[in-house]
Write a protein that holds these residues in place. Structure first.
Motif, PDB file in Angstrom:
ATOM      1  N   ARG A   4       1.266  11.364   8.315  1.00 57.25           N
ATOM      2  CA  ARG A   4       0.541  10.477   9.233  1.00 57.25           C
ATOM      3  C   ARG A   4       0.744  10.860  10.696  1.00 57.25           C
ATOM      4  O   ARG A   4       0.011  10.395  11.573  1.00 57.25           O
ATOM      5  CB  ARG A   4       0.976   9.020   9.027  1.00 57.25           C
ATOM      6  CG  ARG A   4       0.583   8.433   7.691  1.00 57.25           C
ATOM      7  CD  ARG A   4       0.585   6.907   7.748  1.00 57.25           C
ATOM      8  NE  ARG A   4       1.864   6.370   8.191  1.00 57.25           N
ATOM      9  CZ  ARG A   4       2.882   6.077   7.398  1.00 57.25           C
ATOM     10  NH1 ARG A   4       2.778   6.284   6.090  1.00 57.25           N
ATOM     11  NH2 ARG A   4       4.002   5.576   7.871  1.00 57.25           N
ATOM     12  N   ARG A  13       2.598   1.823  -3.365  1.00 57.16           N
ATOM     13  CA  ARG A  13       1.615   2.285  -4.353  1.00 57.16           C
ATOM     14  C   ARG A  13       1.251   3.740  -4.092  1.00 57.16           C
ATOM     15  O   ARG A  13       1.131   4.537  -5.029  1.00 57.16           O
ATOM     16  CB  ARG A  13       0.370   1.409  -4.288  1.00 57.16           C
ATOM     17  CG  ARG A  13      -0.663   1.717  -5.378  1.00 57.16           C
ATOM     18  CD  ARG A  13      -1.864   0.796  -5.280  1.00 57.16           C
ATOM     19  NE  ARG A  13      -1.472  -0.606  -5.393  1.00 57.16           N
ATOM     20  CZ  ARG A  13      -1.449  -1.459  -4.369  1.00 57.16           C
ATOM     21  NH1 ARG A  13      -1.781  -1.037  -3.152  1.00 57.16           N
ATOM     22  NH2 ARG A  13      -1.083  -2.709  -4.550  1.00 57.16           N
ATOM     23  N   GLN A  14       1.101   4.093  -2.841  1.00 58.76           N
ATOM     24  CA  GLN A  14       0.703   5.457  -2.492  1.00 58.76           C
ATOM     25  C   GLN A  14       1.750   6.477  -2.915  1.00 58.76           C
ATOM     26  O   GLN A  14       1.418   7.540  -3.441  1.00 58.76           O
ATOM     27  CB  GLN A  14       0.465   5.563  -0.984  1.00 58.76           C
ATOM     28  CG  GLN A  14       0.085   6.963  -0.520  1.00 58.76           C
ATOM     29  CD  GLN A  14      -0.113   7.024   0.981  1.00 58.76           C
ATOM     30  OE1 GLN A  14      -0.584   6.067   1.597  1.00 58.76           O
ATOM     31  NE2 GLN A  14       0.241   8.144   1.587  1.00 58.76           N
ATOM     32  N   VAL A  15       3.024   6.161  -2.711  1.00 53.84           N
ATOM     33  CA  VAL A  15       4.077   7.147  -2.978  1.00 53.84           C
ATOM     34  C   VAL A  15       4.745   6.958  -4.334  1.00 53.84           C
ATOM     35  O   VAL A  15       5.527   7.803  -4.766  1.00 53.84           O
ATOM     36  CB  VAL A  15       5.141   7.139  -1.853  1.00 53.84           C
ATOM     37  CG1 VAL A  15       4.505   7.436  -0.517  1.00 53.84           C
ATOM     38  CG2 VAL A  15       5.897   5.815  -1.803  1.00 53.84           C
ATOM     39  N   ALA A  49       4.891  11.115   3.248  1.00 52.26           N
ATOM     40  CA  ALA A  49       3.690  10.388   3.672  1.00 52.26           C
ATOM     41  C   ALA A  49       3.785   9.997   5.142  1.00 52.26           C
ATOM     42  O   ALA A  49       2.796  10.090   5.885  1.00 52.26           O
ATOM     43  CB  ALA A  49       3.499   9.148   2.804  1.00 52.26           C
ATOM     44  N   LYS A  83       9.190  11.183  -1.156  1.00 55.38           N
ATOM     45  CA  LYS A  83       7.772  10.827  -1.221  1.00 55.38           C
ATOM     46  C   LYS A  83       7.363   9.980  -0.027  1.00 55.38           C
ATOM     47  O   LYS A  83       6.317  10.218   0.596  1.00 55.38           O
ATOM     48  CB  LYS A  83       7.483  10.059  -2.516  1.00 55.38           C
ATOM     49  CG  LYS A  83       7.569  10.888  -3.784  1.00 55.38           C
ATOM     50  CD  LYS A  83       7.318  10.006  -4.997  1.00 55.38           C
ATOM     51  CE  LYS A  83       7.382  10.785  -6.298  1.00 55.38           C
ATOM     52  NZ  LYS A  83       7.153   9.908  -7.469  1.00 55.38           N
ATOM     53  N   SER A  84       8.176   8.986   0.288  1.00 54.37           N
ATOM     54  CA  SER A  84       7.847   8.099   1.398  1.00 54.37           C
ATOM     55  C   SER A  84       7.941   8.827   2.733  1.00 54.37           C
ATOM     56  O   SER A  84       7.089   8.657   3.614  1.00 54.37           O
ATOM     57  CB  SER A  84       8.795   6.892   1.382  1.00 54.37           C
ATOM     58  OG  SER A  84       8.515   6.008   2.443  1.00 54.37           O
ATOM     59  N   ARG A  92      -0.829  14.453  -4.316  1.00 55.82           N
ATOM     60  CA  ARG A  92      -1.018  13.055  -3.917  1.00 55.82           C
ATOM     61  C   ARG A  92      -1.254  12.952  -2.412  1.00 55.82           C
ATOM     62  O   ARG A  92      -2.119  12.201  -1.949  1.00 55.82           O
ATOM     63  CB  ARG A  92       0.214  12.244  -4.315  1.00 55.82           C
ATOM     64  CG  ARG A  92       0.117  10.767  -4.007  1.00 55.82           C
ATOM     65  CD  ARG A  92       1.334  10.002  -4.491  1.00 55.82           C
ATOM     66  NE  ARG A  92       1.462  10.034  -5.942  1.00 55.82           N
ATOM     67  CZ  ARG A  92       2.086   9.105  -6.653  1.00 55.82           C
ATOM     68  NH1 ARG A  92       2.616   8.061  -6.036  1.00 55.82           N
ATOM     69  NH2 ARG A  92       2.183   9.197  -7.948  1.00 55.82           N
ATOM     70  N   HIS A 148      -4.798  11.765   0.443  1.00 56.98           N
ATOM     71  CA  HIS A 148      -4.760  10.781   1.535  1.00 56.98           C
ATOM     72  C   HIS A 148      -4.829  11.431   2.915  1.00 56.98           C
ATOM     73  O   HIS A 148      -5.292  10.794   3.874  1.00 56.98           O
ATOM     74  CB  HIS A 148      -3.484   9.946   1.438  1.00 56.98           C
ATOM     75  CG  HIS A 148      -3.425   9.044   0.245  1.00 56.98           C
ATOM     76  ND1 HIS A 148      -4.000   7.794   0.230  1.00 56.98           N
ATOM     77  CD2 HIS A 148      -2.872   9.222  -0.980  1.00 56.98           C
ATOM     78  CE1 HIS A 148      -3.807   7.226  -0.951  1.00 56.98           C
ATOM     79  NE2 HIS A 148      -3.122   8.072  -1.702  1.00 56.98           N
ATOM     80  N   TYR A 149      -4.363  12.688   3.023  1.00 54.05           N
ATOM     81  CA  TYR A 149      -4.290  13.350   4.332  1.00 54.05           C
ATOM     82  C   TYR A 149      -4.911  14.748   4.220  1.00 54.05           C
ATOM     83  O   TYR A 149      -4.223  15.769   4.318  1.00 54.05           O
ATOM     84  CB  TYR A 149      -2.834  13.439   4.798  1.00 54.05           C
ATOM     85  CG  TYR A 149      -2.107  12.117   4.733  1.00 54.05           C
ATOM     86  CD1 TYR A 149      -2.293  11.155   5.718  1.00 54.05           C
ATOM     87  CD2 TYR A 149      -1.256  11.813   3.667  1.00 54.05           C
ATOM     88  CE1 TYR A 149      -1.646   9.924   5.649  1.00 54.05           C
ATOM     89  CE2 TYR A 149      -0.609  10.591   3.601  1.00 54.05           C
ATOM     90  CZ  TYR A 149      -0.809   9.653   4.592  1.00 54.05           C
ATOM     91  OH  TYR A 149      -0.175   8.437   4.527  1.00 54.05           O
ATOM     92  N   ASP A 172       0.822  -1.208   0.000  1.00 54.49           N
ATOM     93  CA  ASP A 172       0.000   0.000   0.000  1.00 54.49           C
ATOM     94  C   ASP A 172       0.857   1.260   0.000  1.00 54.49           C
ATOM     95  O   ASP A 172       0.566   2.221  -0.722  1.00 54.49           O
ATOM     96  CB  ASP A 172      -0.935   0.005   1.210  1.00 54.49           C
ATOM     97  CG  ASP A 172      -2.048  -1.029   1.095  1.00 54.49           C
ATOM     98  OD1 ASP A 172      -2.304  -1.493  -0.041  1.00 54.49           O
ATOM     99  OD2 ASP A 172      -2.646  -1.378   2.121  1.00 54.49           O
ATOM    100  N   MET A 173       1.915   1.275   0.822  1.00 51.91           N
ATOM    101  CA  MET A 173       2.763   2.465   0.896  1.00 51.91           C
ATOM    102  C   MET A 173       3.500   2.690  -0.415  1.00 51.91           C
ATOM    103  O   MET A 173       3.584   3.828  -0.905  1.00 51.91           O
ATOM    104  CB  MET A 173       3.756   2.342   2.055  1.00 51.91           C
ATOM    105  CG  MET A 173       4.735   3.525   2.149  1.00 51.91           C
ATOM    106  SD  MET A 173       3.911   5.144   2.268  1.00 51.91           S
ATOM    107  CE  MET A 173       3.181   5.031   3.906  1.00 51.91           C
TER     108      MET A 173
END
Length: 276
Positions: free
Chosen positions: A148, A87-89, A144, A140-141, A170, A174-175, A84-85
């Motif tokens: 969080r 894919r998200q970033v 994210a 990117k990671s 992006r 999500h946030y 998931d992570m």
């Protein structure tokens, strides 16, 4: 270190490769724990990445690959699955290889590693104003992971503003409750500054931001792992800032990466290769 026909393998892919410290950390840690495991640096140049992955997927005792600059983003298209992570970033720093099917699963642990390193040193990002420099694979990671943590603000500075804006778009999806913005690199008014670029690996690298904008008492953090201070951290000390070395991020993510690759490397056996 004893290598036999039963030794399990992990590779690390990069270009250039000479500077990487992950093999030393994993190999010494595996020895400390008594694991029959070795991490090997793989220098992959140019357009050879896909060829290497095709070959690697057929090696049954190769658990997977650690992935670093410049392949964290380009390797995504060659993975059969993504966490998931990842894919998200849109970035991968570890690839797990299924020993039977050869399928490749990409994951990303840069952000989790940065947070783990910060937490181990007693730092929290909740309610803090954070400036992140760099919107590439690691950036990117890390962005994210910061989002969080419910920071008071997260601003992103990148030499290419379009990349920073794309990352913010992006993240906003999500946030939505986090205060997100781009930055011109001015560090005034920020509690925490994180360099997620590769600038600092070499002494003659340009500084990732103007150190004259750093305020005394701010926490300046590196993703770059090298002995001693990077030029940014040295400049930050002169400005009265607290500093956080890139080693902490690496140590924070290696245990997680190894577990993702099917190796139970215990944190208490982790080798500190470059000090703090």
């Amino acid at each position: 270190m004893h290598i036999s026909g039963q030794t399990r393998l992990i590779g690390i892919v990069a270009d250039p490769i000479a500077h990487v410290k992950t093999p030393q950390v994993i190999n010494q840690s595996a020895t400390n724990q008594g694991l029959d495991l070795v991490c090997v640096p793989l220098h992959v140049q140019g357009t050879n990445l896909h060829k290497v992955l095709l070959g690697a997927s057929g090696i049954a005792n190769l658990h997977g690959l650690v992935v670093t600059i410049p392949y964290k983003e380009s390797i995504v298209e060659y993975c059969d699955e993504l966490t998931d992570m990842a894919r998200q970033v849109g970035s991968v720093n570890a690839v797990r290889i299924d020993p039977e099917s050869g399928r490749l699963t990409g994951g990303n642990f840069d952000g989790e590693g940065m947070l783990a390193g910060l937490h181990q040193q007693g730092h929290r990002l909740e309610g803090k104003r954070v400036l992140l420099v760099g919107a590439g694979g690691a950036g990117k990671s890390i962005a994210a992971a910061i989002a969080r943590q419910n920071p008071a603000r997260l601003a992103i500075y990148n030499r290419s503003p379009a990349r920073a804006e794309a990352l913010l778009e992006r993240l906003a999806a999500h946030y939505p409750t986090v205060d997100l913005s781009t930055s011109d690199g001015n560090a005034q008014g920020f509690d925490v500054i994180i360099n997620a670029t590769s600038l600092g690996l070499k002494d003659d690298d340009a500084l990732p931001l103007d150190p004259s904008t750093l305020q005394a008492g701010a926490l300046v953090c590196e993703a770059v792992m090298r002995a001693g201070d990077t030029p940014l951290l040295a400049a930050a000390r002169q400005r009265g800032c607290r500093v956080h070395h890139g080693q902490h991020m690496i140590y924070g993510q290696i245990v997680q990466i190894c577990r993702f690759l099917g190796v139970d490397l215990q944190h208490e056996h982790l080798a500190r290769i470059l000090g703090p």
